[in-house]
Design a protein around this motif. Structure first.
Motif, PDB file in Angstrom:
ATOM      1  N   THR A 230      57.127  -9.409  11.260  1.00 52.48           N
ATOM      2  CA  THR A 230      56.398 -10.649  10.938  1.00 52.48           C
ATOM      3  C   THR A 230      57.037 -11.436   9.795  1.00 52.48           C
ATOM      4  N   SER A 231      57.863 -10.809   9.036  1.00 58.80           N
ATOM      5  CA  SER A 231      58.548 -11.570   7.975  1.00 58.80           C
ATOM      6  C   SER A 231      59.672 -12.427   8.527  1.00 58.80           C
ATOM      7  N   ASP A 232      60.126 -12.150   9.759  1.00 59.98           N
ATOM      8  CA  ASP A 232      61.208 -12.916  10.365  1.00 59.98           C
ATOM      9  C   ASP A 232      60.759 -13.741  11.566  1.00 59.98           C
ATOM     10  N   LEU A 233      59.740 -13.267  12.300  1.00 64.80           N
ATOM     11  CA  LEU A 233      59.348 -13.945  13.536  1.00 64.80           C
ATOM     12  C   LEU A 233      57.851 -13.744  13.769  1.00 64.80           C
ATOM     13  N   ILE A 234      57.206 -14.822  14.155  1.00 67.08           N
ATOM     14  CA  ILE A 234      55.776 -14.789  14.470  1.00 67.08           C
ATOM     15  C   ILE A 234      55.587 -15.381  15.862  1.00 67.08           C
ATOM     16  N   LEU A 235      54.839 -14.664  16.670  1.00 67.17           N
ATOM     17  CA  LEU A 235      54.531 -15.131  18.016  1.00 67.17           C
ATOM     18  C   LEU A 235      53.160 -15.816  18.020  1.00 67.17           C
ATOM     19  N   GLU A 236      53.089 -16.932  18.713  1.00 65.67           N
ATOM     20  CA  GLU A 236      51.833 -17.666  18.840  1.00 65.67           C
ATOM     21  C   GLU A 236      51.709 -18.211  20.255  1.00 65.67           C
ATOM     22  N   TRP A 237      50.458 -18.363  20.693  1.00 61.70           N
ATOM     23  CA  TRP A 237      50.210 -19.019  21.972  1.00 61.70           C
ATOM     24  C   TRP A 237      50.288 -20.523  21.825  1.00 61.70           C
ATOM     25  N   GLU A 238      50.675 -21.183  22.884  1.00 64.61           N
ATOM     26  CA  GLU A 238      50.687 -22.636  22.886  1.00 64.61           C
ATOM     27  C   GLU A 238      49.269 -23.173  22.688  1.00 64.61           C
ATOM     28  N   ASP A 239      49.170 -24.303  22.043  1.00 62.40           N
ATOM     29  CA  ASP A 239      47.859 -24.884  21.769  1.00 62.40           C
ATOM     30  C   ASP A 239      47.172 -25.373  23.048  1.00 62.40           C
ATOM     31  N   ARG A 240      47.950 -25.853  23.988  1.00 61.28           N
ATOM     32  CA  ARG A 240      47.384 -26.423  25.209  1.00 61.28           C
ATOM     33  C   ARG A 240      47.784 -25.569  26.417  1.00 61.28           C
ATOM     34  N   ALA A 241      46.763 -25.040  27.114  1.00 58.64           N
ATOM     35  CA  ALA A 241      46.949 -24.249  28.339  1.00 58.64           C
ATOM     36  C   ALA A 241      47.965 -23.135  28.133  1.00 58.64           C
ATOM     37  N   PRO A 242      47.667 -22.172  27.263  1.00 53.01           N
ATOM     38  CA  PRO A 242      48.643 -21.089  27.060  1.00 53.01           C
ATOM     39  C   PRO A 242      48.766 -20.164  28.265  1.00 53.01           C
ATOM     40  N   ILE A 243      47.672 -20.019  29.018  1.00 55.23           N
ATOM     41  CA  ILE A 243      47.672 -19.128  30.184  1.00 55.23           C
ATOM     42  C   ILE A 243      47.074 -19.885  31.357  1.00 55.23           C
ATOM     43  N   SER A 244      47.740 -19.835  32.477  1.00 56.65           N
ATOM     44  CA  SER A 244      47.251 -20.518  33.675  1.00 56.65           C
ATOM     45  C   SER A 244      47.613 -19.686  34.897  1.00 56.65           C
ATOM     46  N   PHE A 245      46.817 -19.875  35.946  1.00 55.05           N
ATOM     47  CA  PHE A 245      47.009 -19.152  37.196  1.00 55.05           C
ATOM     48  C   PHE A 245      47.149 -20.149  38.344  1.00 55.05           C
ATOM     49  N   ASP A 246      47.903 -19.736  39.317  1.00 48.33           N
ATOM     50  CA  ASP A 246      48.063 -20.562  40.505  1.00 48.33           C
ATOM     51  C   ASP A 246      46.698 -20.715  41.193  1.00 48.33           C
TER      52      ASP A 246
END
Length: 454
Positions: free
Chosen positions: A147-163
């Motif tokens: 975490t001191s070098d890289l942080i993962l985050e979800w996108e603010d808009r529609a991070p997860i979507s399904f067909d």
């Protein structure tokens, strides 16, 4: 290997971690493999981060278009190393370099899109099978950078979507949600190799609800019919052993085969499933019909009639389980014996009166109390007073005994009812025709109430 872009805070001069945002689009989700506890997913994974070294708006202000490339372009850039923490197997789809899309904007914003397939582990709870619902998660973590070098985050808009056209045959896709967390890696939990520290983690969970239509039509309704078929033996005669035994055993074997076909795809778990409760209940009713046949067949083959105080379940079951001699026979035997004893005692009294004492005090043997006269004259019979009193006592005693026996017989005939073993066996069969379906309906009501309320 290309080094990552290092950015520092202008005030504190502290190195800032790179923020990588993720978006995932799932277009294929195969049914869960209950035996292996895993599911397969095909998805489009998109990573976006900013590398100011690639910003070209100051060097080429006239260029407004985004730089697009394929795999050969992504190989020249620094990319975050992200993996599926709960994967069994994963790979990039396609064999051509066109399956990886890379874009670089004027501000240095990099977007990497790739199609992947993964077999992911999913712990499942089968306590309410086949009315269960499973919660399967997909976990993505940083492999090399903490975490001191890289942080993962979800996108603010529609991070997860399904067909929207995606369909599952055995499950319904319910709600889904995502989460952001930090995972500790140490000497015990070495999920990130030899590196220790806190690592950024992203996850999303999908709720899958099992479709019960298949199990209702292929398991529950056939099992109800098999149990009902086992009750046909109640309409057969109690001594019809071959058809009743064949009917009971065939229904039992058919139900066991039906149940084993439904549970062979499930793992061998130690707890009791809802489907096993149904299996135990149906087996109990089928086995109960076999036990009922053995009971009535044993009663049918008895020879003696059975006397009952009342014709109801309590006295019939009690008399069949503990048979005993008829009450009338017991009472008649005792009356005859008492009568014999009374007669013998009276004979002793009569014999004692046949001897008298003379004037000298000696006992003379009994003599004939009859007086004989001339043959031509009518014979007059005389008896002593003692003999008359004894005979009168004997007749009175016999009359009292007969009255008591008549009263006892009338009482027995008014209180007890005699039934043959065949009548009792048919009576039990008639009651079983109502008892077994009633109990099975009550079992069904409790079972479905438990399934939908707990």
């Amino acid at each position: 290997m290309y080094k990552r872009f290092l950015e520092y805070d202008q005030i504190t001069s502290k190195r800032l971690p790179i923020v990588v945002k993720l978006r995932i689009y799932v277009y294929l989700l195969q049914n869960l493999n209950s035996d292996l506890l895993q599911f397969k997913m095909h998805a489009l994974l998109q990573l976006s981060f900013q590398d100011k070294r690639l910003a070209y708006k100051e060097f080429a202000p006239e260029r407004r278009e985004t730089i697009l490339g394929q795999k050969h372009l992504s190989e020249r850039l620094w990319l975050p190393h992200i993996f599926f923490a709960n994967e069994r197997e994963s790979s990039i789809l396609g064999t051509d370099e066109k399956d990886v899309l890379t874009s670089i904007s004027r501000d240095g914003n990099v977007i990497i899109s790739t199609r992947i397939q993964a077999s992911l582990y999913c712990w499942m709870n089968f306590k309410k099978f086949p009315f269960d619902q499973q919660y399967c998660s997909t976990v993505l973590e940083s492999w090399m950078y903490n975490t001191s070098d890289l942080i993962l985050e979800w996108e603010d808009r529609a991070p997860i979507s399904f067909d929207p056209d995606m369909r599952l045959t055995e499950y319904n896709l319910g709600q889904y949600w995502h989460n952001t967390s930090v995972v500790l890696s140490d000497e015990v939990n070495m999920r990130h190799g030899a590196f220790q520290g806190n690592y950024s983690s992203l996850s999303y969970t999908v709720n899958l609800q099992r479709e019960i239509g298949f199990y209702l039509l292929d398991y529950y309704l056939p099992s109800m019919m098999i149990v009902a078929i086992s009750w046909v033996s109640f309409w057969l005669q109690a001594d019809a052993s071959p058809p009743r035994i064949m009917l009971g055993t065939s229904t039992m074997l058919s139900f066991i085969t039906l149940s084993s076909s439904q549970s062979k795809t499930l793992p061998k778990v130690s707890y009791i499933k809802v489907s096993e409760v149904w299996f135990i209940g149906c087996t109990f009713f089928i086995f109960g019909s076999l036990v009922e046949f053995a009971f009535v067949n044993t009663i049918w083959r008895r020879k003696e009639n059975i006397e009952l105080k009342k014709v109801n379940s309590k006295y019939i079951i009690k008399s069949t389980l503990t048979p005993r001699p008829a009450r009338r026979q017991m009472g008649g035997g005792l009356s005859n014996e008492s009568r014999a004893r009374s007669c013998s005692s009276l004979d002793n009294i009569v014999s004692s009166t046949e001897s008298v004492r003379n004037g000298n005090g000696t006992v003379n043997p009994g003599f004939n109390n009859y007086l004989t006269v001339h043959p031509n004259l009518p014979i007059i019979r005389t008896e002593c007073a003692d003999t008359l009193s004894v005979c009168s006592a004997r007749s009175n005693h016999d009359h009292i005994v007969e009255i008591e026996n008549d009263k006892e017989k009338e009482k027995d005939s008014a209180t007890f009812t005699t039934m043959t073993p065949q009548e009792i066996a048919m009576w039990i069969d008639r009651r079983s025709r109502l008892l077994f379906p009633g109990l099975f309906l009550a079992f069904n009501a409790l079972y479905w109430l438990f399934v939908y309320c707990f």
